[in-house]
Scaffold this motif. Structure first.
Motif, PDB file in Angstrom:
ATOM      1  N   THR A 180       0.829  -1.209   0.000  1.00  8.01           N
ATOM      2  CA  THR A 180       0.000   0.000   0.000  1.00  8.01           C
ATOM      3  C   THR A 180       0.860   1.253   0.000  1.00  8.01           C
ATOM      4  OG1 THR A 180      -1.789  -1.133   1.185  1.00  8.01           O
ATOM      5  CG2 THR A 180      -1.764   1.267   1.294  1.00  8.01           C
ATOM      6  N   THR A 181       1.931   1.216   0.774  1.00 14.85           N
ATOM      7  CA  THR A 181       2.842   2.360   0.826  1.00 14.85           C
ATOM      8  C   THR A 181       3.507   2.591  -0.524  1.00 14.85           C
ATOM      9  OG1 THR A 181       3.303   1.926   3.173  1.00 14.85           O
ATOM     10  CG2 THR A 181       4.853   3.344   1.994  1.00 14.85           C
ATOM     11  N   THR A 212       1.063   3.986  -2.968  1.00 14.20           N
ATOM     12  CA  THR A 212       0.827   5.407  -2.693  1.00 14.20           C
ATOM     13  C   THR A 212       1.947   6.254  -3.284  1.00 14.20           C
ATOM     14  OG1 THR A 212      -0.299   4.824  -0.631  1.00 14.20           O
ATOM     15  CG2 THR A 212       0.442   7.107  -0.869  1.00 14.20           C
ATOM     16  N   LEU A 216      11.764   6.997   2.486  1.00 17.62           N
ATOM     17  CA  LEU A 216      11.208   5.721   2.946  1.00 17.62           C
ATOM     18  C   LEU A 216      12.319   4.774   3.407  1.00 17.62           C
ATOM     19  CD1 LEU A 216       8.405   5.080   0.294  1.00 17.62           C
ATOM     20  CD2 LEU A 216       8.086   5.615   2.706  1.00 17.62           C
ATOM     21  N   VAL A 234      -5.629   1.366   4.537  1.00 20.60           N
ATOM     22  CA  VAL A 234      -4.984   1.684   5.816  1.00 20.60           C
ATOM     23  C   VAL A 234      -5.894   1.305   6.983  1.00 20.60           C
ATOM     24  CG1 VAL A 234      -4.207   3.573   7.299  1.00 20.60           C
ATOM     25  CG2 VAL A 234      -3.465   3.483   4.915  1.00 20.60           C
ATOM     26  N   TRP A 271       5.964   3.725   8.395  1.00 22.72           N
ATOM     27  CA  TRP A 271       5.695   4.515   7.191  1.00 22.72           C
ATOM     28  C   TRP A 271       4.334   5.210   7.240  1.00 22.72           C
ATOM     29  CZ3 TRP A 271       7.529   0.291   3.195  1.00 22.72           C
ATOM     30  CH2 TRP A 271       8.924   0.379   3.052  1.00 22.72           C
ATOM     31  N   LEU A 272       3.443   4.748   8.105  1.00 22.97           N
ATOM     32  CA  LEU A 272       2.124   5.384   8.185  1.00 22.97           C
ATOM     33  C   LEU A 272       2.229   6.831   8.674  1.00 22.97           C
ATOM     34  CD1 LEU A 272      -0.942   5.338   7.964  1.00 22.97           C
ATOM     35  CD2 LEU A 272      -1.034   4.191  10.187  1.00 22.97           C
ATOM     36  N   ILE A 297       2.596   8.182   4.674  1.00 22.93           N
ATOM     37  CA  ILE A 297       1.230   8.189   4.145  1.00 22.93           C
ATOM     38  C   ILE A 297       0.411   9.327   4.730  1.00 22.93           C
ATOM     39  CG2 ILE A 297      -0.950   6.930   4.073  1.00 22.93           C
ATOM     40  CD1 ILE A 297       0.549   4.388   3.620  1.00 22.93           C
TER      41      ILE A 297
END
Length: 237
Positions: A16-17, A20, A51, A116, A211-212, A216
């Motif tokens: 997902t990261t 994005t 990242l 998320v 990473w959230l 994100i």
């Protein structure tokens, strides 16, 4: 890594990261400004390096020193993103960049919030975050992700929604995000913890979930600021 956490949770969030990241790069490349499009590769490289830095810090346990004040994840992960967003908003070059981004694509970016929220729920089931920050608790941010495609398509592509309504939607989404971020930070095992002492938010202190808050969430906030700025500059008609 979080002990005993099913591998699919980490894989889902990691993918997902990366999705994005690539979607934002694609949005930059679709800018109406040639100058912005030319910056696409540099932005992709810069965000990738960011990242990697966050991954290295997290995997080396830097963010698990929870007695530090201010918390290291705030100092080395969140604060730099705040400074970057403020700098972009405060400088002429940064504002030109914000104004050149395609509003429809930036709005679609919010759909990432659906995945998320699903990941947060999986983390709760595995005792890595409190119920408080899931859609079963006090987190209603999934509504932003669910409504984003409708706002992007009917509001921006088809022009069926008023500029004022889209503005309100952006402000509401920012408020929903601020709500869950507040609970998430205050339930993390740091000196400022106020909630969820029985099942604290340990996930963001581990890879890849750091990473959230360090990628994100800042990117989603930046997207809303871009949208609000562009909508406020549009003629009412």
């Amino acid at each position: 890594m979080i002990p005993n956490l099913p591998g699919y949770v980490s894989v889902a969030f990691g993918l997902t990261t990366l999705a994005t990241l690539m979607y934002f790069y694609w949005a930059v490349r679709r800018s109406r400004s040639e100058a912005t499009r030319k910056k696409g590769t540099g932005i992709l490289v810069g965000l990738t390096v960011w990242l990697i830095i966050q991954a290295v810090l997290t995997l080396n346990g830097a963010y698990q020193a929870t007695a530090a004040m201010p918390p290291k994840i705030v100092l080395f992960g969140i604060l730099p993103t705040i400074i970057t967003i403020v700098s972009l908003s405060a400088t002429p070059a940064g504002r030109r960049f914000m104004d050149s981004l395609p509003l429809t694509n930036i709005t679609y970016l919010n759909t990432v919030r659906i995945i998320v929220e699903l990941v947060l729920w999986w983390l709760f089931l595995n005792k890595a975050v409190p119920e408080l920050i899931t859609f079963e608790g006090r987190n209603f941010d999934v509504l932003s992700g669910l409504t984003a495609p409708f706002v992007a398509y009917f509001g921006l592509t088809k022009g069926k929604l008023s500029r004022r309504l889209i503005l309100v939607w952006n402000f509401v989404c920012l408020a929903l995000l601020a709500n869950v971020v507040t609970y998430a930070l205050l339930s993390t095992p740091t000196p400022v913890q106020q909630f969820a002492f029985d099942q604290p938010n340990i996930a963001i202190l581990h890879f890849p979930f750091s990473w959230l808050p360090t990628f994100i969430v800042p990117l989603v906030v930046f997207g809303h600021l871009v949208s609000i700025r562009q909508l406020l500059k549009r003629p009412t008609a």
